[in-house]
Scaffold this active site. Structure first.
Site, PDB file in Angstrom:
ATOM      1  N   ASP A  91      39.630 -35.388  24.125  1.00 15.86           N
ATOM      2  CA  ASP A  91      38.684 -36.217  24.874  1.00 15.86           C
ATOM      3  C   ASP A  91      38.639 -35.767  26.334  1.00 15.86           C
ATOM      4  O   ASP A  91      39.654 -35.725  27.014  1.00 15.86           O
ATOM      5  CB  ASP A  91      39.109 -37.680  24.795  1.00 15.86           C
ATOM      6  N   SER A  96      31.955 -41.142  25.319  1.00 13.49           N
ATOM      7  CA  SER A  96      32.729 -40.845  24.112  1.00 13.49           C
ATOM      8  C   SER A  96      32.140 -41.506  22.867  1.00 13.49           C
ATOM      9  O   SER A  96      32.282 -40.987  21.758  1.00 13.49           O
ATOM     10  CB  SER A  96      34.189 -41.293  24.281  1.00 13.49           C
ATOM     11  N   GLU A 153      43.172 -37.538  18.071  1.00 15.43           N
ATOM     12  CA  GLU A 153      42.584 -37.444  19.407  1.00 15.43           C
ATOM     13  C   GLU A 153      43.628 -37.358  20.504  1.00 15.43           C
ATOM     14  O   GLU A 153      44.559 -38.170  20.557  1.00 15.43           O
ATOM     15  CB  GLU A 153      41.705 -38.675  19.680  1.00 15.43           C
ATOM     16  N   ASP A 179      34.551 -34.286  23.131  1.00 16.71           N
ATOM     17  CA  ASP A 179      33.338 -35.095  23.192  1.00 16.71           C
ATOM     18  C   ASP A 179      32.502 -34.751  24.418  1.00 16.71           C
ATOM     19  O   ASP A 179      31.277 -34.834  24.395  1.00 16.71           O
ATOM     20  CB  ASP A 179      33.666 -36.585  23.153  1.00 16.71           C
TER      21      ASP A 179
END
Length: 572
Positions: free
Chosen positions: A48, A102, A281, A328
């Site tokens: 992320d 996101s 993630e 993302d």
């Protein structure tokens, strides 16, 4: 664990003799089966906020400070992906466009569909419909599934894989939807969103964690609990903190790292004979970059890369697993240079002891320049902080990060790195892949291709899973009247339900028809007429848009739809 479906065998000696006698080949006589999946298992890893500069920074750190000339990621690089979102507006204000968040990016690479910022796997409409993710399609195919994150497990990226809400901020609803999602392993932060629960409008003594345990999940909250899981624990809820998992430099011994969570999740899920799908993630790369905390960001990228190694080691040994990795979006507009100085102070990149987040309380309490200098000296290599730098920290950087932002601005300048701000940017992000999926995501792609390739490589049906969800749910915009009644946009919801809306300017009346039923609403008087008979139903007009209660649409369609207050959705 789920069991394999029994398959019918089509060959026999008698069939072969008949085919031979009639001179018909087996290929002609037996319908061709659908192409077999290329992989049994799928691992999706998301860094992320991990843009190209974040990756380069982590690699440079390893090269110059550790003598390691590569990241694990580097060996499987295949291309890059665009990240743009759908344009979205709220009350006339643009809330999303080219720069994604996101939620919209996650919806794209989980479901294969674009949407607006903040949307969790639903479409970009006044009355939205849900989109199924590759995790949900895998559930329908009988596979084991998992979600792992260093952010709250109810945060946007994991949420898009197993929940559907109009706003990513509705994390209590996301936690509640996880309970019915079928996901076998959930590991991350965010226990606070699993505690509060209401039943019949009143706060319940039970928590959502209790509900998970009632469904057979083992609940754990620290490294010891993770390490203690055995083959008997095929359903696990692990929450390692009230909010996000602590940054790498702030973690205690009780907190597992992302690689440890990844390894344990793979151990559990790989026992399923039908295979598994998991999303992992590195959620706090983004948070450190938002704060412009460069040293913590480096450590979070390395923590993510260690999880990539754990996944890659598993896949190479297993031989039937595809891996796809991306981000993302990029966060912070990071630049690895500044002030026209052709150098980077890489030797200082690991001299900060703890994250800037850990200093927020102390910085707020600081009253003088000397207070600031003491805080900085205790957490960094800097013993010569100037009065000007200390004053900058005291004044804050002018953003919501305040003094933390000022602190990070000083640290970043010393490290010779720059930031364009505290938000996301629209740059393309990297794509890395291993196994059969690699050929499907090579080169320049859009982030939606990640979802489409994911579904194809393991042979799951996103369209069928989506159709199943859309048969049951609608996600409309809504408003609450002064009397506390929930009202819905009449035209948009009527048309979503197959109705037709006509406007009579002379009588100032909107007429909605569905089959033999009609609903008439006068926007001047607010009167609502059902099939020619006056009713006591309320109506409202807001900014020229007519709103009606759900009862009107039930009368119109003959359905018995209900309103799910927590998830803010209509259940058909």
């Amino acid at each position: 664990m789920k069991k394999k479906a029994v398959r019918t065998l089509l060959a026999s000696c008698m069939a072969l003799s008949v085919l031979s006698a009639t001179a018909v080949s087996a290929e002609d006589a037996v319908p061709a089966e659908a192409e077999a999946p290329k992989s049994k298992n799928l691992i999706v890893l998301i860094g992320d906020g991990m843009g190209p500069a974040q990756v380069t920074a982590a690699r440079n750190y390893l090269m110059y400070n550790k003598g390691i000339d590569h990241l694990t990621l580097d060996s499987i690089y295949v291309g890059q992906a665009t990240t743009y979102a759908d344009r979205g507006e709220d009350g006339g204000t643009v809330v999303s466009g080219v720069v994604t968040d996101s939620a919209s990016a996650g919806t794209a690479f989980a479901t294969g569909n674009k949407t607006y910022n903040a949307a969790i796997s639903i479409s970009n409409e006044d009355v939205s419909v849900p989109f199924a993710s590759v995790i949900e399609a895998s559930e329908l195919a009988g596979k084991a599934t998992g979600l792992v994150s260093t952010a709250r497990i109810t945060h946007a990226t994991p949420a898009v894989y197993a929940s559907h809400v109009r706003s990513r901020d509705n994390e209590n609803a996301i936690a509640s939807q996880y309970l019915d999602s079928g996901v076998d392993v959930l590991l991350g932060g965010g226990s606070a969103n699993f505690i509060s629960k209401e039943e019949n409008g009143k706060r319940s003594d039970k928590t959502i964690i209790d509900d998970f345990e009632d469904k057979g999940y083992t609940y754990i909250s620290d490294r010891a609990g993770l390490e203690g899981l055995t083959e008997e624990n095929d359903k696990v809820l692990g929450l390692f903190g009230g909010s996000h998992v602590s940054y790498v430099p702030d973690r205690s011994e009780e907190t597992p790292n992302l690689a440890e969570m990844t390894g344990k999740a793979l151990d559990i899920l790989s026992k399923d004979e039908d295979g598994f799908t998991i999303m992992i993630e590195g959620g706090r790369i983004d948070h450190a970059a938002h704060a412009n905390d460069f040293p913590s960001m480096i450590q979070e990228v390395l923590d993510f890369d260690a999880a990539v190694k754990a996944a890659l080691d598993f896949a190479k040994k297993d031989g039937n697993t595809s891996i796809v990795i991306t981000a993302d979006h990029e966060t912070g507009g990071l630049s690895l240079s500044r002030d026209n100085i052709y150098e980077l102070n890489i030797d200082l990149w690991d001299k900060q002891k703890n994250s800037s987040e850990s200093l927020v309380g102390k910085l707020k309490e600081a009253a003088t320049i000397e207070d600031v200098k003491a805080i900085v000296a205790a957490n960094t290599w800097i013993t010569d902080l100037t009065d000007e730098e200390a004053e900058l920290i005291l004044a804050g950087d002018g953003s919501s990060y305040g003094r933390e932002g000022g602190y990070n601005a000083v640290i970043s300048k010393r490290l010779l790195v720059g930031w364009s701000g505290h938000g996301h940017s629209a740059v393309d992000v990297g794509v890395w892949a291993y196994g059969p999926i690699a050929d499907m995501v090579t080169g320049q792609i859009d982030n939606t291709q990640i979802a489409l390739a994911s579904a194809e490589v393991i042979g799951v049906d996103l369209e069928a899973a989506t159709a199943k969800l859309q048969e049951k749910y609608l996600y409309p915009k809504f408003k609450v009247s002064r009397e506390g009644q929930v009202l819905f946009p009449a035209k948009a919801l009527a048309e979503a339900l197959g109705g037709k809306v006509e406007w009579n300017a002379d009588s100032r009346t909107a007429t909605i028809t569905h089959g033999d039923n009609t609903v008439e609403a006068n926007i001047e008087t607010g009167a609502v007429v059902l099939n020619g008979t006056a009713s006591e139903l309320a109506s409202d007009v807001d900014n020229g848009k007519l709103y009606l209660p759900l009862e009107a649409f039930n009368e119109l369609t003959g359905l018995s739809m209900t309103w799910d207050t927590l998830s803010e959705r209509i259940v058909k």
